[in-house]
Motif scaffolding. Sequence first.
Motif, PDB file in Angstrom:
ATOM      1  N   SER A 177       2.513 132.915 -13.126  1.00 40.41           N
ATOM      2  CA  SER A 177       1.201 133.521 -13.340  1.00 40.41           C
ATOM      3  C   SER A 177       0.167 132.460 -13.687  1.00 40.41           C
ATOM      4  N   ASP A 178      -1.068 132.723 -13.290  1.00 42.28           N
ATOM      5  CA  ASP A 178      -2.159 131.823 -13.631  1.00 42.28           C
ATOM      6  C   ASP A 178      -3.418 132.635 -13.849  1.00 42.28           C
ATOM      7  N   SER A 179      -4.464 132.001 -14.348  1.00 43.91           N
ATOM      8  CA  SER A 179      -5.680 132.725 -14.689  1.00 43.91           C
ATOM      9  C   SER A 179      -6.893 132.342 -13.841  1.00 43.91           C
ATOM     10  N   MET A 180      -6.711 131.515 -12.829  1.00 46.35           N
ATOM     11  CA  MET A 180      -7.847 131.099 -12.007  1.00 46.35           C
ATOM     12  C   MET A 180      -8.075 132.112 -10.884  1.00 46.35           C
ATOM     13  N   SER A 181      -9.262 132.731 -10.890  1.00 47.56           N
ATOM     14  CA  SER A 181      -9.560 133.717  -9.855  1.00 47.56           C
ATOM     15  C   SER A 181     -10.575 133.207  -8.837  1.00 47.56           C
ATOM     16  N   GLU A 182     -11.321 132.167  -9.186  1.00 50.18           N
ATOM     17  CA  GLU A 182     -12.241 131.587  -8.204  1.00 50.18           C
ATOM     18  C   GLU A 182     -12.382 130.093  -8.435  1.00 50.18           C
ATOM     19  N   ALA A 210      -2.700 124.905  -4.421  1.00 48.95           N
ATOM     20  CA  ALA A 210      -1.425 125.560  -4.111  1.00 48.95           C
ATOM     21  C   ALA A 210      -0.843 126.299  -5.317  1.00 48.95           C
ATOM     22  N   GLY A 211      -0.276 127.445  -5.043  1.00 46.76           N
ATOM     23  CA  GLY A 211       0.394 128.230  -6.068  1.00 46.76           C
ATOM     24  C   GLY A 211      -0.511 129.120  -6.888  1.00 46.76           C
ATOM     25  N   ARG A 212      -1.796 129.024  -6.697  1.00 44.86           N
ATOM     26  CA  ARG A 212      -2.744 129.843  -7.465  1.00 44.86           C
ATOM     27  C   ARG A 212      -2.739 131.265  -6.908  1.00 44.86           C
ATOM     28  N   GLY A 213      -1.731 132.023  -7.282  1.00 41.07           N
ATOM     29  CA  GLY A 213      -1.527 133.369  -6.756  1.00 41.07           C
ATOM     30  C   GLY A 213      -2.599 134.367  -7.122  1.00 41.07           C
ATOM     31  N   ASN A 214      -3.363 134.118  -8.185  1.00 41.33           N
ATOM     32  CA  ASN A 214      -4.445 135.026  -8.579  1.00 41.33           C
ATOM     33  C   ASN A 214      -5.797 134.620  -8.008  1.00 41.33           C
ATOM     34  N   LEU A 215      -5.835 133.534  -7.275  1.00 45.70           N
ATOM     35  CA  LEU A 215      -7.089 133.046  -6.707  1.00 45.70           C
ATOM     36  C   LEU A 215      -7.632 134.059  -5.700  1.00 45.70           C
ATOM     37  N   GLN A 216      -8.867 134.493  -5.913  1.00 48.78           N
ATOM     38  CA  GLN A 216      -9.503 135.488  -5.058  1.00 48.78           C
ATOM     39  C   GLN A 216     -10.613 134.913  -4.185  1.00 48.78           C
ATOM     40  N   LYS A 217     -11.409 133.984  -4.751  1.00 53.73           N
ATOM     41  CA  LYS A 217     -12.609 133.502  -4.069  1.00 53.73           C
ATOM     42  C   LYS A 217     -12.664 131.975  -4.105  1.00 53.73           C
ATOM     43  N   VAL A 218     -13.004 131.391  -2.967  1.00 53.61           N
ATOM     44  CA  VAL A 218     -13.179 129.943  -2.888  1.00 53.61           C
ATOM     45  C   VAL A 218     -14.504 129.682  -2.187  1.00 53.61           C
ATOM     46  N   TYR A 219     -15.300 128.800  -2.767  1.00 58.09           N
ATOM     47  CA  TYR A 219     -16.622 128.484  -2.225  1.00 58.09           C
ATOM     48  C   TYR A 219     -16.700 127.004  -1.870  1.00 58.09           C
ATOM     49  N   PHE A 220     -17.338 126.736  -0.747  1.00 56.50           N
ATOM     50  CA  PHE A 220     -17.673 125.367  -0.363  1.00 56.50           C
ATOM     51  C   PHE A 220     -19.191 125.266  -0.410  1.00 56.50           C
ATOM     52  N   LYS A 267      -3.999 114.954  -4.604  1.00 56.39           N
ATOM     53  CA  LYS A 267      -2.933 115.874  -4.224  1.00 56.39           C
ATOM     54  C   LYS A 267      -2.568 116.778  -5.402  1.00 56.39           C
ATOM     55  N   ALA A 268      -2.533 118.092  -5.142  1.00 59.62           N
ATOM     56  CA  ALA A 268      -2.119 119.111  -6.104  1.00 59.62           C
ATOM     57  C   ALA A 268      -2.892 119.041  -7.421  1.00 59.62           C
ATOM     58  N   ALA A 269      -4.128 118.588  -7.376  1.00 56.07           N
ATOM     59  CA  ALA A 269      -4.925 118.380  -8.587  1.00 56.07           C
ATOM     60  C   ALA A 269      -5.058 119.635  -9.444  1.00 56.07           C
ATOM     61  N   PHE A 270      -5.180 120.791  -8.830  1.00 50.52           N
ATOM     62  CA  PHE A 270      -5.342 122.039  -9.573  1.00 50.52           C
ATOM     63  C   PHE A 270      -4.214 123.027  -9.263  1.00 50.52           C
ATOM     64  N   ALA A 271      -3.137 122.561  -8.686  1.00 51.81           N
ATOM     65  CA  ALA A 271      -2.036 123.417  -8.242  1.00 51.81           C
ATOM     66  C   ALA A 271      -1.112 123.798  -9.398  1.00 51.81           C
ATOM     67  N   ASN A 307       0.066 122.367 -12.869  1.00 47.45           N
ATOM     68  CA  ASN A 307       0.778 123.314 -13.731  1.00 47.45           C
ATOM     69  C   ASN A 307       0.006 123.701 -14.986  1.00 47.45           C
ATOM     70  N   CYS A 308      -1.284 123.545 -14.975  1.00 49.44           N
ATOM     71  CA  CYS A 308      -2.128 123.992 -16.082  1.00 49.44           C
ATOM     72  C   CYS A 308      -2.496 125.454 -15.807  1.00 49.44           C
ATOM     73  N   ARG A 309      -1.611 126.368 -16.207  1.00 51.90           N
ATOM     74  CA  ARG A 309      -1.805 127.794 -15.932  1.00 51.90           C
ATOM     75  C   ARG A 309      -2.980 128.380 -16.697  1.00 51.90           C
ATOM     76  N   ALA A 310      -3.328 127.799 -17.824  1.00 51.38           N
ATOM     77  CA  ALA A 310      -4.433 128.307 -18.633  1.00 51.38           C
ATOM     78  C   ALA A 310      -5.800 127.958 -18.031  1.00 51.38           C
ATOM     79  N   LEU A 311      -5.829 127.048 -17.084  1.00 50.19           N
ATOM     80  CA  LEU A 311      -7.092 126.649 -16.463  1.00 50.19           C
ATOM     81  C   LEU A 311      -7.643 127.824 -15.661  1.00 50.19           C
ATOM     82  N   SER A 312      -8.740 128.393 -16.143  1.00 53.79           N
ATOM     83  CA  SER A 312      -9.311 129.558 -15.462  1.00 53.79           C
ATOM     84  C   SER A 312     -10.603 129.223 -14.745  1.00 53.79           C
ATOM     85  N   THR A 313     -11.303 128.198 -15.183  1.00 57.04           N
ATOM     86  CA  THR A 313     -12.589 127.838 -14.600  1.00 57.04           C
ATOM     87  C   THR A 313     -12.697 126.327 -14.477  1.00 57.04           C
TER      88      THR A 313
END
Length: 168
Positions: A48-53, A74-84, A39-43, A18-24
């Motif tokens: 609204s949230d600010s994490m896009s990648e 989970a729940g990161r509705g603004n997430l656009q890109k994920v890299y492995f 579990k749910a470490a960054f969820a 629930n850290c919505r301000a976490l963007s990077t």
Amino acid sequence: FAEGGHSDCAIDDYAFYNCRALSTVDFGSATEAISKIGKAAFAISSGSDSMSEFTFPRGADGTFGTAMGDYILAGRGNLQKVYFPAGPNWGSASSDAATLPAGTFANCYSLGYVEFSDQGGQYDYGYVSFPDNLFLEVTNPDMYVRGPQFNNSLDPALPRSSTWEAKS
């Protein structure tokens, strides 16, 4: 994550929940010292949230792929890109097999793509397994997965095979 001296770094369950301000999230030099993402470490629960990648860390050893909790993003509705990342700890051999939990991208509606680096070779991630419902809640019609085309058995690497031709 600061420079130097990392031997084992576990990100506990709900560490940044629930850290919505976490963007990077920048794992920096600790990328190879991360032994677990809980579990749910960054969820986030909703809203609204600010994490896009997000870029997953390389991981500490061959057990990292099994040390991931469910609902990590989970729940990161603004997430656009994920890299492995490319590397030996993400299912490149049976000794470091990895499983992405089913809820990893739950409610990540806007996810545009997931990319598995092919810098290490065409068979990287050959021992990564994906549940059938991994992208069930992604509603972006242009979403795709990109990465090495084959697994270590020379079979098409799922789920990448369904988007490989269109996005390679």
